[in-house]
Scaffold this motif. Structure first.
Motif, PDB file in Angstrom:
ATOM      1  N   SER A  77       8.253 -44.809  22.662  1.00 59.41           N
ATOM      2  CA  SER A  77       8.065 -43.428  23.138  1.00 59.41           C
ATOM      3  C   SER A  77       6.743 -43.328  23.892  1.00 59.41           C
ATOM      4  O   SER A  77       5.771 -43.973  23.529  1.00 59.41           O
ATOM      5  N   HIS A  78       6.732 -42.498  24.947  1.00 62.55           N
ATOM      6  CA  HIS A  78       5.491 -42.267  25.700  1.00 62.55           C
ATOM      7  C   HIS A  78       4.481 -41.498  24.839  1.00 62.55           C
ATOM      8  O   HIS A  78       4.861 -40.547  24.155  1.00 62.55           O
ATOM      9  N   SER A  79       3.222 -41.912  24.948  1.00 58.88           N
ATOM     10  CA  SER A  79       2.142 -41.220  24.237  1.00 58.88           C
ATOM     11  C   SER A  79       1.124 -40.686  25.224  1.00 58.88           C
ATOM     12  O   SER A  79       0.952 -41.250  26.297  1.00 58.88           O
ATOM     13  N   PHE A  80       0.457 -39.625  24.838  1.00 58.13           N
ATOM     14  CA  PHE A  80      -0.644 -39.114  25.662  1.00 58.13           C
ATOM     15  C   PHE A  80      -1.783 -38.722  24.736  1.00 58.13           C
ATOM     16  O   PHE A  80      -1.747 -37.676  24.104  1.00 58.13           O
ATOM     17  N   ASN A  81      -2.762 -39.610  24.660  1.00 56.44           N
ATOM     18  CA  ASN A  81      -3.964 -39.336  23.879  1.00 56.44           C
ATOM     19  C   ASN A  81      -4.886 -38.497  24.771  1.00 56.44           C
ATOM     20  O   ASN A  81      -5.544 -39.028  25.652  1.00 56.44           O
TER      21      ASN A  81
ATOM     22  N   ALA B 456       8.101 -46.943  28.074  1.00 54.13           N
ATOM     23  CA  ALA B 456       6.973 -46.204  27.483  1.00 54.13           C
ATOM     24  C   ALA B 456       5.655 -46.950  27.646  1.00 54.13           C
ATOM     25  O   ALA B 456       5.608 -48.176  27.667  1.00 54.13           O
ATOM     26  N   TYR B 457       4.606 -46.192  27.807  1.00 51.24           N
ATOM     27  CA  TYR B 457       3.255 -46.744  27.750  1.00 51.24           C
ATOM     28  C   TYR B 457       2.367 -45.724  27.064  1.00 51.24           C
ATOM     29  O   TYR B 457       2.752 -44.569  26.893  1.00 51.24           O
ATOM     30  N   PHE B 458       1.196 -46.172  26.657  1.00 50.93           N
ATOM     31  CA  PHE B 458       0.291 -45.291  25.928  1.00 50.93           C
ATOM     32  C   PHE B 458      -0.774 -44.783  26.895  1.00 50.93           C
ATOM     33  O   PHE B 458      -1.528 -45.557  27.461  1.00 50.93           O
ATOM     34  N   THR B 459      -0.804 -43.474  27.079  1.00 50.75           N
ATOM     35  CA  THR B 459      -1.731 -42.867  28.024  1.00 50.75           C
ATOM     36  C   THR B 459      -3.030 -42.556  27.302  1.00 50.75           C
ATOM     37  O   THR B 459      -3.042 -41.748  26.373  1.00 50.75           O
ATOM     38  N   ARG B 460      -4.108 -43.206  27.707  1.00 51.52           N
ATOM     39  CA  ARG B 460      -5.395 -42.944  27.062  1.00 51.52           C
ATOM     40  C   ARG B 460      -6.508 -43.098  28.088  1.00 51.52           C
ATOM     41  O   ARG B 460      -6.325 -43.683  29.138  1.00 51.52           O
TER      42      ARG B 460
END
Lengths: 348, 612
Positions: A77-81, B456-460
Motif C-alpha cells: 500500500s502507498h504511504s505518505f509520511n 506502492a512506495y513509501f513517501t517520506r
C-alpha cells in the motif's frame, strides 16, 4: 516466493486469494514491546481477514513514533509520511483525488492532540470516510519523553515531573464534532482491537479509534497512567465487541436484551455484548456523559462509544464524480472551445 | 483627520500640459460599501465600448463599509494602461476626503461634487461642477431605501454628459452590469439619465477633457486577473481546489467555483472537481499535496500570510516530489494595515520557501492573458517536474479590471508527467521512485490505487534512497539532492521564456516582471521621447531563469531591475544566478508605496541614475 515445492501445504488465503504475508510490512525499528507494533499486527490481521486489496489502501501519517509505523505493515500500500500534525489534510486531499481509496491514517497523541488538533477537529467535522488511529501513549517518544496533551493529571514522567494539566479526550471531541464511529481500545487487547478495526474498515465515515499503546521506554513506569500495568488494572470495557463481516453467514442468534447489533454500511454487523446494560452506542449525548464519568472515576473506558453508520460522508456531500477525479480524461476536465467562446463573449 | 492616512495622494511629478482628447484620468472618491463599484464599472465600460483604451484601478481600504475608497479610470488613446499619478477629473462623493482630494488635483483639472460639500471656493485653478444629488435622487427614486444604491449612477450620467460619452453606450453598459435584473437595470438607467439631463440643462462645460470614439478596443474583453486565472485553471483541467479566504486572492477561487458549477458538472449531474474551503492555509496546502500525490491536478490560491503558513508543507512537496500549483496574489506585508494594497513582495520567500535546500519554480504573469495561459503552464510544469509551482500575481493584476485580447483555447494537450500505469509495471516488473532513468533529473512515480503489487512506495521527506526506502546514508542524501538540483536546472529550458524587446544597439537594458510591465511600456516611450534614452527590455516570466536572461544581461552595460518591493527581491534573485562579472551592472528601480507602479516613477528614477 517458492512455488515449485508442490508437496508443502498451500498457505491459508483470504477471500481475495492473498496470504497474510501479502499484508506485511518492513521490519519495525520501534522499541521491543512498543504498543505500536501490536497495533500494526492487528491492522495486518484485520485487513487480511476482511480481504481488503492492499493496493487500494493508503497509509498516511504525521510525525512521531506512531507515524513511522505504516512502514511496518502493508508494504503493498502507498504511504505518505507527512509533516507533524497534518495527516488529516493529506488524507483529505488524497480521497478527493480518488474516492475509491481506503485510507488508514496513523497518528499519535502529540501529532493529534497538540500540533495537529486544528486539522483533527476539522477532519471530524467533515466525516471523511477514513480510519483514523491514534496510537496513544501520552508521551513524545522521538524527542525522548515529554508529556503530550493526552497525559492525565497527576501522571508522572520518568524524570519525576508531574503533569498538572487536564488531558484532551480525543474521543469526546470526535463524537461532539461529527465523527460517526468512535471508540477506544488497548494495544494489549487483541480481541477487542481486532473487532473494532474490522468494523472501522466496514464503516463509511470517519472511524476514530484512540488506542492506548504504552511507551515501554518513556512512559511504562510506576506513576504513569498510560503504562501496561495501569491500563490493564483500570481497563473498563463497555462491551464485548465482535464483528461479523458481510461476506460471512451469521450463525449465532443474539439476545436483544444483552447484545446490541449494529448493521454497518456494507451489511456487516458490529455485535456488542453489553457489559454496562444501559449503554446505547448510538446515543451521542449518552456517550459524552459516560466518557465524562470515566474521567472522574479514573477509568480507562474502552469499547465502541458511538456509532452512526448512516450519516452522509464528506465525499457524498461534495457530490463528486463516481470515477476518481485524479484520472478523469482531458475530454472531461477541459471544457470545449465553445465554452471558452461563451465565456469570452460574456466579458466583452 | 484619519482619512489622510489612507489616501492615495501623491505629489505630482508631471509637468503641466495641454489638454487632449482621450488621454486623461478620472477619479471617483466614494465611501467603501456604498455600491460605487457598479457605477464605476459602467463608466469604464462606456468608454471602452466607444473604442478608447482604458484601465481601472480600485484603491480600497481593508474595511467592509464606511472608509474612503477611490476608483481611477484612465483613458489613453495611446493604449497606456498603467496607473497614472495625476488626476484630471475628480468626482468627489465622500465628504471625509473631498477637501484633500480637491487640494491634490493638478492645476487645470475638473472636480464634480455633491452640492452640500460646497467645494467650489477651495481653489481658483480648477473647474468645479456642483450637482444636487439628493434632489435628483428623490425625483428618480421614490423608494427611499433604494436611493443609496442608485445615487452613484447619477454621477455616471453627469460625467457621461460632461465627457461627451455616448448615452446609448452608457445604457448598454448599465444593462450589461445588471444582467437579468431588469428592474434594477431600469432604475439605474433612469438615474443615469437624470444625471445626464441635469448636466445638459444646468452645467456649462468648462474643462478640456472629452472622449471621442476610436477603434482601439474592438473584440477585446474586460476582466480582472483573478477571474482570468480561474478560467485558466478550469481549462487546464484542475480537479481539486482547496483554499482559505484571504484578500486579495479570495475572488480567484470564488470565481472558479461559479465557472466550475456552470461548466464542469458531468452528464450524471456530478462534479468533475472538488473545491474545499479548508480550516487554514496549512490544511489547504496539505490537501493540495495529498490530492496531487494521489494524481489530481490540484491547486490553492493565497497571498503572503498564507504563503508563510504553507512553508513547511511546500518544502515537503519539493522533497517528496509531489506537484502543486500555488497562486500567490501578492499584497503588502503582514497583518493589518495594507492588505488591500499591491506589492511584489513574495519573490524571494516563494523562490526558497521552506527549510533546508529548496528551490521552487515561479511564474510571473503580467497580464490577464497570462493569468489565463500561465495557469495551464503551471499545472503542466508542476506535473512534469513533480514539484510545487508558484504563480505570482498581485493585487493590481488580480483585483483590477484590465482590457485584453480574448483568451485563446489551449491547443496543447494536458501533460501529466511521468506516471507509471499498471500496464507499465507489468512490463517493467518493478520501479525505483527516485531514480533518474532519463537523465533529466525527473523520476517516475505511481499513483496510489494502481492495481499492481509493485506499485506502492513509501513517501517520506529528506531521508530516502532511489527506491524510496528509509535512508540516512550520506551518499544517498547527496545523490538525491544533486538529482533534485539537476531537475531544477532542466526546468530552465521548460519554463516560459522571457519576452525581449531590443534593437541590438542600446547599452541600457531594463528587466521587469509582472504588472511593472505596463508602466515600463510607457516609461520606455517617455525615456526615448523626452530624454532620448533608448533602452532594451526583457520581461522575466519565470524562475529558474532561462539562458536568455543571462545573455541579455551579458550584452548590456547597465541593467535596471524594476521591483515593486523595498528590498530589490528580483535583483537579489538574479544576483544569485548570474556570473560574478555581471553583478556590478545591475541597478535597482523600486516602487513600494502600496499603489500600482506608474511610468513616471520609473522614468524619473532611470533618468536620475543615468545622470541625465
Amino acid at each position: 516466493m517458492a512455488t515449485t515445492a508442490t508437496s508443502t501445504p498451500q498457505p491459508k488465503t483470504n477471500r481475495i486469494g492473498l496470504t497474510v504475508i501479502d499484508y506485511r510490512g518492513g521490519k519495525s525499528t520501534l522499541c521491543a514491546g512498543c504498543g505500536h507494533n501490536a497495533i500494526s499486527e492487528r491492522i495486518i490481521d484485520a485487513m487480511y481477514e476482511m480481504g481488503v486489496p492492499p493496493e487500494r489502501v493508503i497509509k498516511p501519517s504525521g510525525i512521531g513514533c506512531s507515524s513511522k509505523s505504516p512502514a511496518y505493515f502493508m508494504s503493498r500500500s502507498h504511504s505518505f509520511n507527512a509533516v507533524h500534525g497534518r495527516m488529516p489534510s493529506v488524507t483529505t486531499g488524497a480521497l478527493l483525488a480518488n474516492r475509491n481509496l481506503i485510507a488508514l491514517g496513523v497518528s499519535g497523541d502529540g501529532d493529534t492532540a497538540s500540533i495537529g488538533i486544528g486539522q483533527f477537529v476539522h477532519l471530524m467535522r467533515r466525516n471523511l470516510p477514513m480510519i483514523y488511529i491514534i496510537e496513544d501513549n501520552g508521551v513524545y517518544g522521538l524527542t525522548k519523553g515529554q508529556f503530550s496533551a493526552t497525559a492525565d493529571i497527576g501522571s508522572k514522567l520518568k524524570s519525576g515531573v508531574i503533569n498538572d494539566l487536564p488531558p484532551i479526550d480525543t474521543c469526546s471531541l470526535a463524537i461532539m464534532l461529527g465523527a460517526t464511529y468512535v471508540g477506544r481500545s488497548f494495544s494489549g487487547d487483541k480481541k477487542q482491537l481486532l473487532a473494532m478495526l474490522k468494523a472501522a474498515i466496514a464503516h463509511n465515515g470517519t472511524a476514530m479509534l484512540d488506542v492506548i499503546s504504552p511507551c515501554v521506554t518513556f512512559n511504562d513506569h510506576e506513576g504513569s497512567t498510560k503504562s501496561y500495568k495501569f491500563t490493564k488494572d483500570h481497563d473498563e470495557p463497555l462491551q464485548e465487541v465482535s464483528f461479523v463481516p458481510a461476506f460471512e453467514e451469521i450463525s449465532v442468534e443474539y439476545d436483544a436484551g444483552t447484545t446490541v447489533d449494529v448493521t454497518m454500511h456494507d451489511g456487516s454487523r458490529l455485535r456488542m455484548r453489553k457489559i454496562e446494560e444501559e449503554y446505547d452506542p448510538t446515543n451521542k449525548a449518552e456517550a459524552l456523559k459516560r466518557l465524562a464519568e470515566a474521567h472522574d472515576k479514573g477509568e480507562v473506558l474502552t469499547g465502541v462509544f458511538y456509532l452512526n453508520p448512516k450519516a452522509p460522508t464528506f465525499l457524498e456531500l461534495l457530490n463528486i464524480a463516481d470515477d476518481p477525479l485524479a484520472t478523469l480524461p482531458e475530454s472531461v476536465v477541459r471544457p470545449s472551445r465553445e465554452v471558452l467562446a461563451e465565456c469570452m463573449e460574456e466579458l466583452r | 483627520m484619519a482619512t489622510t492616512e489612507i489616501g492615495p495622494h501623491e505629489l505630482s511629478s508631471r509637468p503641466e500640459r495641454k489638454p487632449v482628447v482621450n488621454d486623461f484620468s478620472l477619479q471617483v472618491a466614494t465611501v467603501n460599501g456604498s455600491g460605487s463599484q457598479s457605477a464605476n464599472t459602467v463608466l469604464l465600460r462606456t468608454i471602452f465600448q466607444m473604442g478608447v483604451p482604458i484601465s481601472g484601478k480600485n484603491l480600497f481600504p481593508s474595511n467592509i463599509a464606511g472608509l474612503p475608497t477611490w476608483y481611477t479610470i484612465r483613458a489613453s488613446k495611446d493604449g497606456y494602461i498603467a496607473r497614472r499619478k495625476e488626476i484630471d477629473f475628480l468626482v468627489a462623493m465622500n465628504p471625509e476626503t473631498a477637501q484633500e482630494d480637491v487640494m491634490s488635483l493638478t492645476p487645470g483639472a475638473a472636480a464634480l461634487y455633491d452640492e452640500p460639500l460646497n467645494l467650489g471656493s477651495l481653489r481658483q485653478d480648477l473647474t468645479f461642477y456642483s450637482v444636487p444629488f439628493d434632489k435628483l435622487l428623490t425625483q428618480v427614486c421614490p423608494e427611499a431605501k433604494l436611493r443609496k444604491l442608485v445615487k452613484n449612477m447619477i454621477y455616471v450620467g453627469v460625467v457621461a454628459q460632461l465627457l461627451n460619452l455616448d448615452p446609448v453606450e452608457m445604457e448598454k453598459a448599465i444593462r450589461k452590469q445588471f444582467g437579468r435584473k431588469v428592474k434594477a437595470a431600469d432604475l439605474n438607467v433612469g438615474a443615469a439619465k437624470a444625471g445626464y439631463d441635469y448636466a445638459a440643462s444646468s452645467l456649462t462645460k468648462a474643462d478640456p477633457f472629452t472622449i471621442e470614439r476610436m477603434d482601439k478596443t474592438r473584440g477585446q474583453i474586460i476582466v480582472d486577473g483573478n477571474s482570468a486565472a480561474a478560467l485558466g485553471c478550469m481549462f487546464a483541467g484542475v480537479t481539486v481546489v482547496t483554499w482559505y479566504p484571504i484578500t486579495p486572492s479570495s475572488s480567484l477561487v470564488e470565481t472558479l467555483i461559479d465557472y466550475m458549477k456552470q461548466y464542469r458538472i458531468g452528464k450524471d449531474g456530478k462534479a468533475t472537481f472538488a473545491i474545499v474551503q479548508a480550516e487554514d492555509e496549512l490544511a489547504a496546502i496539505g490537501m493540495v499535496l495529498g490530492a496531487a500525490w494521489a494524481g489530481a491536478r490540484s491547486m490553492t490560491s493565497t497571498s503572503g500570510p498564507g504563503i508563510s503558513l504553507m512553508a513547511e508543507f511546500t518544502g515537503l512537496g519539493y522533497y517528496v516530489e509531489v506537484p502543486a500549483v500555488i497562486w500567490d496574489i501578492q499584497r503588502v506585508g503582514p497583518s493589518t494595515g495594507m492588505p488591500t494594497r499591491t506589492a511584489q513582495g513574495d519573490v524571494l520567500s516563494t523562490a526558497f520557501l521552506s527549510h533546508g535546500d529548496t528551490r521552487h519554480i515561479l511564474l510571473f504573469p503580467a497580464s490577464v492573458h497570462e493569468c489565463f495561459s500561465m495557469a495551464g503552464d503551471a499545472f503542466d510544469l508542476a506535473e512534469q517536474f513533480q514539484t510545487p509551482v508558484f504563480v505570482l500575481s498581485d493585487l493590481d493584476l488580480g483585483m483590477n479590471n484590465w482590457m485584453s485580447e480574448p483568451f485563446q483555447y489551449p491547443e496543447k494537450p494536458i501533460r501529466r508527467g511521468k506516471v507509471l500505469s499498471k500496464q507499465d509495471l507489468d512490463r517493467l516488473g518493478s520501479f525505483a521512485r527516485y531514480k533518474d532513468v532519463d537523465g533529466d533529473g525527473i523520476a517516475y512515480r505511481t499513483l496510489p490505487g494502481t492495481d499492481h503489487p509493485a506499485a506502492a512506495y513509501f513517501t517520506r521527506g529528506s531521508g530516502h534512497n532511489e527506491k524510496a526506502q528509509y535512508s540516512e546514508r550520506p551518499d544517498d542524501y547527496v545523490n538525491n539532492m544533486e538529482r533534485l538540483n539537476h531537475k531544477f536546472q532542466t526546468a530552465r529550458s521548460h519554463v516560459p521564456k522571457p519576452e525581449i524587446v531590443q534593437n541590438g544597439k542600446s547599452k541600457v537594458g531594463i528587466l521587469a516582471y509582472g504588472t511593472s510591465h505596463w508602466a515600463l511600456v510607457e516609461g520606455r516611450d517617455q525615456l526615448r521621447q523626452e530624454y532620448g534614452v533608448e533602452t532594451d527590455y526583457l520581461r522575466i516570466r519565470a524562475f529558474p531563469f532561462n539562458r536568455d536572461v543571462h545573455e541579455f544581461v551579458a550584452s548590456h552595460d547597465r541593467l535596471y531591475v524594476i521591483d515593486q518591493n523595498r528590498d530589490a527581491q528580483m535583483m537579489a534573485l538574479l544576483k544569485l544566478d548570474l556570473d560574478a562579472a555581471q553583478l556590478t551592472k545591475l541597478r535597482s528601480v523600486l516602487h513600494y508605496n502600496g499603489l500600482p507602479i506608474d511610468a513616471r516613477s520609473i522614468t524619473d528614477e532611470i533618468v536620475s541614475q543615468e545622470g541625465r
